[in-house]
Design a protein around this motif. Sequence first.
Motif, PDB file in Angstrom:
ATOM      1  N   UNK A 295       0.844  -1.203   0.000  1.00 34.75           N
ATOM      2  CA  UNK A 295       0.000   0.000   0.000  1.00 34.75           C
ATOM      3  C   UNK A 295       0.875   1.247   0.000  1.00 34.75           C
ATOM      4  N   UNK A 296       1.878   1.253   0.872  1.00 34.22           N
ATOM      5  CA  UNK A 296       2.767   2.414   0.929  1.00 34.22           C
ATOM      6  C   UNK A 296       3.521   2.589  -0.381  1.00 34.22           C
ATOM      7  N   UNK A 297       3.935   1.489  -0.990  1.00 32.28           N
ATOM      8  CA  UNK A 297       4.663   1.568  -2.263  1.00 32.28           C
ATOM      9  C   UNK A 297       3.787   2.170  -3.361  1.00 32.28           C
ATOM     10  N   UNK A 298       2.512   1.806  -3.412  1.00 38.74           N
ATOM     11  CA  UNK A 298       1.605   2.400  -4.401  1.00 38.74           C
ATOM     12  C   UNK A 298       1.463   3.898  -4.147  1.00 38.74           C
ATOM     13  N   UNK A 299       1.323   4.282  -2.892  1.00 37.19           N
ATOM     14  CA  UNK A 299       1.213   5.706  -2.543  1.00 37.19           C
ATOM     15  C   UNK A 299       2.493   6.434  -2.936  1.00 37.19           C
TER      16      UNK A 299
ATOM     17  N   UNK B  63      -4.929  -1.605  -7.378  1.00 36.08           N
ATOM     18  CA  UNK B  63      -4.789  -0.576  -8.410  1.00 36.08           C
ATOM     19  C   UNK B  63      -5.154   0.824  -7.925  1.00 36.08           C
ATOM     20  N   UNK B  64      -5.806   0.921  -6.766  1.00 35.16           N
ATOM     21  CA  UNK B  64      -6.108   2.230  -6.178  1.00 35.16           C
ATOM     22  C   UNK B  64      -6.281   2.036  -4.681  1.00 35.16           C
ATOM     23  N   UNK B  65      -5.887   3.037  -3.940  1.00 31.22           N
ATOM     24  CA  UNK B  65      -5.960   2.956  -2.486  1.00 31.22           C
ATOM     25  C   UNK B  65      -6.151   4.362  -1.910  1.00 31.22           C
ATOM     26  N   UNK B  66      -6.765   4.406  -0.755  1.00 30.56           N
ATOM     27  CA  UNK B  66      -6.855   5.648  -0.001  1.00 30.56           C
ATOM     28  C   UNK B  66      -7.018   5.285   1.469  1.00 30.56           C
ATOM     29  N   UNK B  67      -6.513   6.145   2.322  1.00 29.47           N
ATOM     30  CA  UNK B  67      -6.627   5.937   3.755  1.00 29.47           C
ATOM     31  C   UNK B  67      -7.752   6.836   4.260  1.00 29.47           C
TER      32      UNK B  67
ATOM     33  N   UNK C 181      -4.100  10.458   1.449  1.00 33.68           N
ATOM     34  CA  UNK C 181      -3.123   9.763   0.620  1.00 33.68           C
ATOM     35  C   UNK C 181      -3.728   8.892  -0.485  1.00 33.68           C
ATOM     36  N   UNK C 182      -4.687   9.421  -1.266  1.00 35.74           N
ATOM     37  CA  UNK C 182      -5.218   8.620  -2.373  1.00 35.74           C
ATOM     38  C   UNK C 182      -4.124   8.369  -3.415  1.00 35.74           C
TER      39      UNK C 182
END
Length: 167
Positions: A43-47, A88-92, A105-106
């Motif tokens: 997750x952090x790597x994608x961000x 492929x997409x993430x947000x906290x 952090x989207x």
Amino acid sequence: FHLDTSYDFVSNLHTSEKRRLQKAIKEGFNFEIMNHHEHLDMIHELIRSCRERKGFPLSMQKEEFVNMIKSFPSDYFVFGVKDKNKLIAVSIGVKVNAEILYDFLPADDESYKAFSPMVFLKEQMFNYCKKVGFKILDIGIATAKGEPNQGLIRFKQNLGAIPSIKG
């Protein structure tokens, strides 16, 4: 910018964003609220890669990020969109109070830009907020290096977000 959960998300979308949302649904992307203790490196790597690609500084190194999520599991929610098993997409989501969830952090995978998984992610976060009782999904500022980011402003307005002055 924020989304008021008393409204209907899809009816407030700009036509172009409705098309993108339908494209993501047709593609079969899956939304999930991810376990706090799994996949935090990924997750952090994608961000990190998304922020680097867009020329934005990374506000939190991996260790700080992992500690934040693990230390406050009832206040931080990891929302993700996957294409099969690929994130492929993430947000906290950060619980500000009982009524407001802050979208922090989207990030999305550049190779999926044509599918705009971020629109699908925002819809699902909005639905989550509505389901659990958050009245506001705060989707953050629209500036880069202190200056208005017109592309980001347009995207947020196309989502039906309401602008407000940062306090």
